[in-house]
Design an enzyme around this catalytic site. Structure first.
Site, PDB file in Angstrom:
ATOM      1  CG  ASP A  32      -1.719   1.270   1.642  1.00  0.00           C
ATOM      2  OD1 ASP A  32      -1.936   2.017   0.282  1.00  0.00           O
ATOM      3  OD2 ASP A  32      -1.882   1.867   2.388  1.00  0.00           O
ATOM      4  CG  ASP A  34      -2.241   7.594   1.417  1.00  0.00           C
ATOM      5  OD1 ASP A  34      -0.595   8.432   0.536  1.00  0.00           O
ATOM      6  OD2 ASP A  34      -3.554   8.076   0.999  1.00  0.00           O
TER       7      ASP A  34
END
Length: 264
Positions: A32, A34
């Site tokens: 991922d 963020d």
């Protein structure tokens, strides 16, 4: 459970690595962006300190992707130019230990294939990865499409449509990961293990497809970690992958180093 161990009658995963000729990567590492690669939500970073109108300062109506479309359009109308936005993304700090993890992975690119699946946007993700010297590590970046129009306004769109009830309307990471694995299988690349590094609720959905041979690395105390814990409490065994929570990505690096040390 799949294991690389001749002692249980299976071939060593590392057999042939280092020999002449091309060799497909053995492990898929999914990241991922963020609050995983970077230590903040990049949308918050872009909007921080801006004088936003009342409708853009509160929880968005409709989807969050649509909210950010409106927010970025407003910034463009206020004269925020591409170079300024690029600088914001480039200066978002990496999460603790992420630089060290990237250093390890850069030394073993023949073993690890990296992809990034993010509900941020392609412009911001690409800008940060290049600034961190890590873009070349990633075979693919999957994120919401973003580009500048003729006025210099950053326009944002949804990634795709899907039927998953767990995920936001613009992106289901489970669907992206499944399609990627199928694509690579058609190219005769099948991974012995999948590792998933994330933090958010939308990372729980794809991590739920991992097998007992795979590893989920949820950021400790974040929604992905809490959802895995709740799943394990409600239905033991339903979440199949091994779970290795992390506060610093150095912990992920140590796990992978041990894997390489054992070579099985």
């Amino acid at each position: 459970m799949r294991r690389c161990c001749q002692g249980v009658g299976l071939p060593c995963l590392f057999k042939g690595v280092g020999m002449s000729g091309p060799h497909p990567p053995l492990f898929l590492l999914v990241f991922d962006f963020d609050e995983t690669i970077v230590d903040e939500n990049s949308d918050d970073s872009v909007l921080r300190g801006r004088a936003l109108p009342e409708p853009l300062r509160h929880s968005p109506g409709g989807s969050y992707n649509e909210h950010m479309q409106r927010a970025l359009a407003f910034l463009g109308e206020q004269g925020v130019r591409p170079a300024e936005l690029r600088a914001v993304y480039e200066n978002i700090p990496l999460s603790p230990g992420m630089a060290e993890l990237f250093q390890l992975l850069s030394k073993h690119q023949e073993l690890f294939e990296l992809v990034l699946i993010s509900d941020a946007n392609t412009f911001g993700v690409e800008a940060k990865l290049r600034a961190a010297g890590a873009r070349s590590l990633f075979r693919k970046v999957f994120s919401n499409p973003a580009s500048f129009d003729r006025r210099g306004v950053l326009t944002l769109g949804p990634y795709h449509s899907h039927k998953c009830l767990q995920c936001p309307a613009n992106m289901c990471k489970r669907k992206i990961l499944g399609e990627y694995l199928a694509e690579r299988a058609r190219e005769d690349v099948e991974f012995q293990r999948v590792f998933y590094v994330g933090d958010g609720a939308n990372d729980f959905c794809p991590a739920g497809t991992l097998t007992a041979a795979d590893v989920a690395f949820p950021r400790k105390g974040y929604p992905m970690h809490r959802l895995i814990q709740e799943s394990q409490e409600k239905q033991p065994g339903a979440f199949q992958a091994a779970v290795v929570p992390w506060e610093s990505a150095v912990e992920v690096a140590r796990y992978l180093q041990e894997l390489l040390r054992r070579k099985c």
